[in-house]
Enzyme design. Structure first.
Site, PDB file in Angstrom:
ATOM      1  N   ARG A   1      34.848 169.140  26.755  1.00 26.15           N
ATOM      2  CA  ARG A   1      33.824 169.998  26.165  1.00 26.15           C
ATOM      3  C   ARG A   1      32.480 169.285  26.076  1.00 26.15           C
ATOM      4  O   ARG A   1      31.485 169.911  25.771  1.00 26.15           O
ATOM      5  CB  ARG A   1      34.252 170.420  24.762  1.00 26.15           C
ATOM      6  CG  ARG A   1      34.993 171.765  24.710  1.00 26.15           C
ATOM      7  CD  ARG A   1      35.521 171.911  23.316  1.00 26.15           C
ATOM      8  NE  ARG A   1      35.678 173.232  22.813  1.00 26.15           N
ATOM      9  CZ  ARG A   1      36.799 173.937  22.885  1.00 26.15           C
ATOM     10  NH1 ARG A   1      37.814 173.489  23.561  1.00 26.15           N
ATOM     11  NH2 ARG A   1      36.873 175.097  22.281  1.00 26.15           N
TER      12      ARG A   1
ATOM     13  N   ARG B   1      40.369 190.511  19.002  1.00 29.97           N
ATOM     14  CA  ARG B   1      41.547 189.810  19.528  1.00 29.97           C
ATOM     15  C   ARG B   1      42.608 189.609  18.439  1.00 29.97           C
ATOM     16  O   ARG B   1      42.306 189.126  17.357  1.00 29.97           O
ATOM     17  CB  ARG B   1      41.098 188.458  20.083  1.00 29.97           C
ATOM     18  CG  ARG B   1      42.221 187.572  20.544  1.00 29.97           C
ATOM     19  CD  ARG B   1      41.737 186.522  21.477  1.00 29.97           C
ATOM     20  NE  ARG B   1      41.190 185.350  20.804  1.00 29.97           N
ATOM     21  CZ  ARG B   1      40.842 184.237  21.447  1.00 29.97           C
ATOM     22  NH1 ARG B   1      40.939 184.151  22.752  1.00 29.97           N
ATOM     23  NH2 ARG B   1      40.351 183.224  20.765  1.00 29.97           N
TER      24      ARG B   1
ATOM     25  N   ARG C   1      31.247 178.783  16.780  1.00 27.77           N
ATOM     26  CA  ARG C   1      31.923 178.254  17.973  1.00 27.77           C
ATOM     27  C   ARG C   1      31.055 178.435  19.213  1.00 27.77           C
ATOM     28  O   ARG C   1      31.004 177.564  20.071  1.00 27.77           O
ATOM     29  CB  ARG C   1      33.282 178.954  18.183  1.00 27.77           C
ATOM     30  CG  ARG C   1      34.332 178.464  17.192  1.00 27.77           C
ATOM     31  CD  ARG C   1      35.534 179.385  17.166  1.00 27.77           C
ATOM     32  NE  ARG C   1      36.357 179.275  18.349  1.00 27.77           N
ATOM     33  CZ  ARG C   1      37.193 180.231  18.751  1.00 27.77           C
ATOM     34  NH1 ARG C   1      37.309 181.342  18.076  1.00 27.77           N
ATOM     35  NH2 ARG C   1      37.928 180.060  19.828  1.00 27.77           N
TER      36      ARG C   1
ATOM     37  N   ARG D   1      43.124 185.260  14.487  1.00 28.53           N
ATOM     38  CA  ARG D   1      42.993 183.810  14.341  1.00 28.53           C
ATOM     39  C   ARG D   1      41.867 183.539  13.359  1.00 28.53           C
ATOM     40  O   ARG D   1      40.829 184.180  13.426  1.00 28.53           O
ATOM     41  CB  ARG D   1      42.636 183.190  15.703  1.00 28.53           C
ATOM     42  CG  ARG D   1      43.812 182.524  16.358  1.00 28.53           C
ATOM     43  CD  ARG D   1      43.502 182.127  17.769  1.00 28.53           C
ATOM     44  NE  ARG D   1      42.365 181.208  17.902  1.00 28.53           N
ATOM     45  CZ  ARG D   1      41.947 180.733  19.072  1.00 28.53           C
ATOM     46  NH1 ARG D   1      42.550 181.088  20.187  1.00 28.53           N
ATOM     47  NH2 ARG D   1      40.918 179.915  19.137  1.00 28.53           N
TER      48      ARG D   1
ATOM     49  N   LYS E   1      39.357 182.489  29.823  1.00 23.37           N
ATOM     50  CA  LYS E   1      39.880 181.321  30.554  1.00 23.37           C
ATOM     51  C   LYS E   1      41.400 181.256  30.508  1.00 23.37           C
ATOM     52  O   LYS E   1      42.053 181.040  31.512  1.00 23.37           O
ATOM     53  CB  LYS E   1      39.389 180.011  29.917  1.00 23.37           C
ATOM     54  CG  LYS E   1      37.951 179.695  30.068  1.00 23.37           C
ATOM     55  CD  LYS E   1      37.645 178.285  29.549  1.00 23.37           C
ATOM     56  CE  LYS E   1      38.018 178.022  28.105  1.00 23.37           C
ATOM     57  NZ  LYS E   1      37.191 178.640  27.096  1.00 23.37           N
TER      58      LYS E   1
HETATM   59  P1  AMP Z   1      39.902 176.801  21.818  1.00 24.30           P
HETATM   60  O1  AMP Z   1      41.174 177.582  21.694  1.00 24.30           O
HETATM   61  O2  AMP Z   1      39.767 176.095  23.136  1.00 24.30           O
HETATM   62  O3  AMP Z   1      38.674 177.611  21.468  1.00 24.30           O
HETATM   63  O4  AMP Z   1      39.997 175.618  20.731  1.00 24.30           O
HETATM   64  C1  AMP Z   1      40.144 175.888  19.355  1.00 24.30           C
HETATM   65  C2  AMP Z   1      39.620 174.720  18.547  1.00 24.30           C
HETATM   66  O5  AMP Z   1      40.351 173.517  18.885  1.00 24.30           O
HETATM   67  C3  AMP Z   1      38.162 174.369  18.802  1.00 24.30           C
HETATM   68  O6  AMP Z   1      37.268 175.170  18.032  1.00 24.30           O
HETATM   69  C4  AMP Z   1      38.138 172.887  18.382  1.00 24.30           C
HETATM   70  O7  AMP Z   1      38.160 172.765  16.970  1.00 24.30           O
HETATM   71  C5  AMP Z   1      39.478 172.382  18.881  1.00 24.30           C
HETATM   72  N1  AMP Z   1      39.383 171.864  20.263  1.00 24.30           N
HETATM   73  C6  AMP Z   1      39.986 172.369  21.387  1.00 24.30           C
HETATM   74  N2  AMP Z   1      39.671 171.634  22.471  1.00 24.30           N
HETATM   75  C7  AMP Z   1      38.856 170.635  22.042  1.00 24.30           C
HETATM   76  C8  AMP Z   1      38.175 169.554  22.685  1.00 24.30           C
HETATM   77  N3  AMP Z   1      38.239 169.345  24.013  1.00 24.30           N
HETATM   78  N4  AMP Z   1      37.431 168.719  21.899  1.00 24.30           N
HETATM   79  C9  AMP Z   1      37.335 168.892  20.573  1.00 24.30           C
HETATM   80  N5  AMP Z   1      37.920 169.905  19.912  1.00 24.30           N
HETATM   81  C10 AMP Z   1      38.685 170.766  20.621  1.00 24.30           C
END
Ligand code: AMP
Length: 217
Positions: A91, A130, A173, A162, A16
């Site tokens: 989400r 990654r 996740r 990460r 994305k």
């Molecule tokens: P991502 O890079 O989008 O996978 O986000 C990394 C982490 O940030 C996720 O595993 C969540 O802990 C937190 N996070 C990001 N976006 C959200 C969201 N919309 N709602 C809740 N937690 C979020």
């Protein structure tokens, strides 16, 4: 100028972020990644960052009220007036409803929801390879043959994995994504906004499929 207000859906690792960067270059839509914003807050040790960190390390969702406030502030910035792409938010259906309220309050709405799909096996494979920079946060191209500890090709930082890209956390996740997002997809499908795009294959092919799905080929 073509204005679009888009939600990008897809499990962690479907690409994305990469596709959003390309769309931003071509159409100047603001790229709003809640994951990037939260990582920045953690790095800067802001109040939000300190609250969010424990959830993020476990691969759990950060509480809605924190995220909704963060996105609300971001959507009011000037660069969103040409259009925007939400990446990583909403989400859950609750977040989607909050988003609708937020957008209504600023006279905006969502035009399209692009859901990028890739099977889990391919995602786990991608994410476990990654590497990101510990300073600028950029993701490096896996084909460059770089390893953990190598210097970042963009700045003076060092490449790391990460914490939430470790295999056990990736699994968690993906579970969290599937459990929460199934109903979100139905929510947007019901409103006729959902465009499904196959995320497997060459980046440019996926990009083209996204443009086609948005009717901007
Ligand atoms: P991502 O890079 O989008 O996978 O986000 C990394 C982490 O940030 C996720 O595993 C969540 O802990 C937190 N996070 C990001 N976006 C959200 C969201 N919309 N709602 C809740 N937690 C979020």
């Amino acid at each position: 100028m073509l204005k679009k207000r888009i939600v990008l859906l897809g499990a962690p690792g479907v690409g994305k972020g990469t596709q959003a960067k390309r769309l931003k270059e071509q159409f100047q839509w603001a790229h709003i990644s809640t994951g990037d914003m939260l990582r920045e807050a953690v790095k800067d040790k802001t109040t939000l960052g300190m609250k969010a960190n424990a959830y993020m390390e476990k691969g759990e969702l950060v509480p809605d009220e924190l995220i909704v406030e963060l996105v609300g502030e971001r959507l009011r910035r000037k660069d969103c007036q040409n259009g925007f792409m939400l990446d990583g938010f909403p989400r859950t259906v609750i977040q989607a409803e909050k988003l609708d309220e937020l957008l209504e309050s600023i006279n905006e709405k969502i035009d399209d929801v692009v859901s990028i799909t890739v099977e889990n096996k391919a995602i786990i494979d991608r994410l476990s390879k990654r590497l990101v920079c510990d300073q600028c946060g950029k993701v490096v191209d896996p084909d460059k043959g770089l390893n953990i500890g190598d210097p970042c090709p963009y700045c003076h930082g060092k490449l790391i994995r990460r914490k939430d890209d470790e295999p056990e956390t990736i699994g968690r996740r993906l579970e969290v994504y599937e459990a929460q997002t199934r109903s979100l997809i139905q929510y947007y499908q019901g409103r006729g906004l959902l465009r499904s795009v196959d995320g497997l294959g060459d980046l440019s092919d996926v990009y083209q499929r996204i443009c086609d799905s948005l009717g901007i080929a």
